[in-house]
Design a protein around this motif. Structure first.
Motif, PDB file in Angstrom:
ATOM      1  N   GLN A  72       0.826  -1.194   0.000  1.00 45.75           N
ATOM      2  CA  GLN A  72       0.000   0.000   0.000  1.00 45.75           C
ATOM      3  C   GLN A  72       0.862   1.247   0.000  1.00 45.75           C
ATOM      4  O   GLN A  72       1.909   1.281   0.665  1.00 45.75           O
TER       5      GLN A  72
ATOM      6  N   ILE B  20       0.298   5.218   0.961  1.00 43.44           N
ATOM      7  CA  ILE B  20      -0.610   6.182   1.588  1.00 43.44           C
ATOM      8  C   ILE B  20       0.040   7.552   1.486  1.00 43.44           C
ATOM      9  O   ILE B  20       1.200   7.720   1.868  1.00 43.44           O
TER      10      ILE B  20
ATOM     11  N   ALA C 206      -6.822   2.360   5.729  1.00 38.43           N
ATOM     12  CA  ALA C 206      -5.839   1.419   5.188  1.00 38.43           C
ATOM     13  C   ALA C 206      -6.328  -0.017   5.311  1.00 38.43           C
ATOM     14  O   ALA C 206      -6.089  -0.844   4.416  1.00 38.43           O
TER      15      ALA C 206
END
Length: 280
Positions: A143, A145, A235
């Motif tokens: 991921q 962010i 998330a």
């Protein structure tokens, strides 16, 4: 206080790299991810603050933590630091591009050097870290962010360079998301509203010097812990956009669709705050 602590194992033993991780939202995210069982890596500039936070994460959260002094605007330094992280932990699962600086000065009174410095940290810093970590993130279905801002939806005066850097982040990472469509990498852009951090204590002014500035806020001021919790929950759901604006959806709609009306409604309030709290 954090909520739902230790109830989810999604980030357990995952390697989470946070830039600008020693203060404000970055520090709150480091603690939240440590509570979730993640192995936390901090990039920051203050070695004493880095050492103190790493020790805190070890002592209070039994975390596997690593802190590295790294200027994210320096591409070579970023590449070297990311290589060290990969060497120690085997890879990176989550990259949180949080490092950022701001200024308070009108566009006409802001030197080119200030624009360049804001972009170097806020935009190029995120780019450098992302490019360096991307092979690992792709391999590990990770991921990315990105901490953007309220200014993506509502223009804030005296923040021309800062606002521009945040708009640039959206252009970059929305494009990257489409380019990663054939992978399992998630890209989440986060737009917090006004948050009680120390960012305003070292604000650039038009000539490039720094000076503490009074708080400038519209609506409720969020705590770093509340923002970190919202980011953590986003998330978990692998969201693409998280808007945590102090301006509600109606204000954001007016700002986007009726900019002149927004200026008449909001800007006098901002000007009033500046007159009350000092120069902005």
């Amino acid at each position: 206080m954090y909520r739902k602590v230790f109830t989810n194992k999604v980030f357990d033993r995952k390697v989470v790299l946070i830039t600008g991780g020693c203060a404000g939202i970055g520090r709150a995210l480091a603690e939240r991810m440590a509570q979730a069982g993640a192995r936390v890596v901090i990039f920051d500039l203050d070695q004493n603050a880095i050492d103190g936070l790493v020790q805190h994460l070890v002592d209070h959260h039994n975390a596997d933590a690593l802190g590295l002094r790294c200027d994210v605007s320096d591409v070579a330094a970023v590449q070297q630091a990311v290589a060290l992280v990969v060497e120690r932990f085997g890879g990176i699962d989550v990259l949180i591009n949080n490092a950022g600086i701001t200024h308070r000065s009108r566009v006409a009174e802001t030197s080119l050097a200030v624009f360049e410095r804001i972009m170097a940290v806020n935009f190029y810093g995120a780019l450098h870290c992302t490019q360096a970590a991307l092979p690992s993130l792709v391999a590990r279905n990770g991921q990315i962010i990105v901490l953007s801002s309220l200014s993506q939806y509502a223009p804030v005066p005296d923040r021309g360079a800062y606002n521009a850097s945040k708009h640039a982040l959206h252009g970059l990472f929305e494009t990257l998301r489409t380019e990663l469509a054939d992978t399992d990498v998630n890209v989440m852009l986060v737009c917090p509203g006004y948050t009680a951090t120390d960012l305003r204590k070292n604000v650039l002014v038009g000539d490039g010097s720094t000076a503490p500035q009074p708080a400038l806020a519209v609506g409720r001021v969020a705590s770093p812990q509340d923002v970190a919790e919202s980011i953590y929950q986003g998330a978990l759901k692998r969201r693409q956009l998280l808007v945590l604006s102090n301006l509600d959806w109606r204000a954001r709609l007016v700002a986007r669709c009726f900019p002149r009306a927004f200026e008449h409604l909001l800007l006098p309030r901002l000007a009033g705050a500046r007159n009350t709290q000092g120069t902005g």
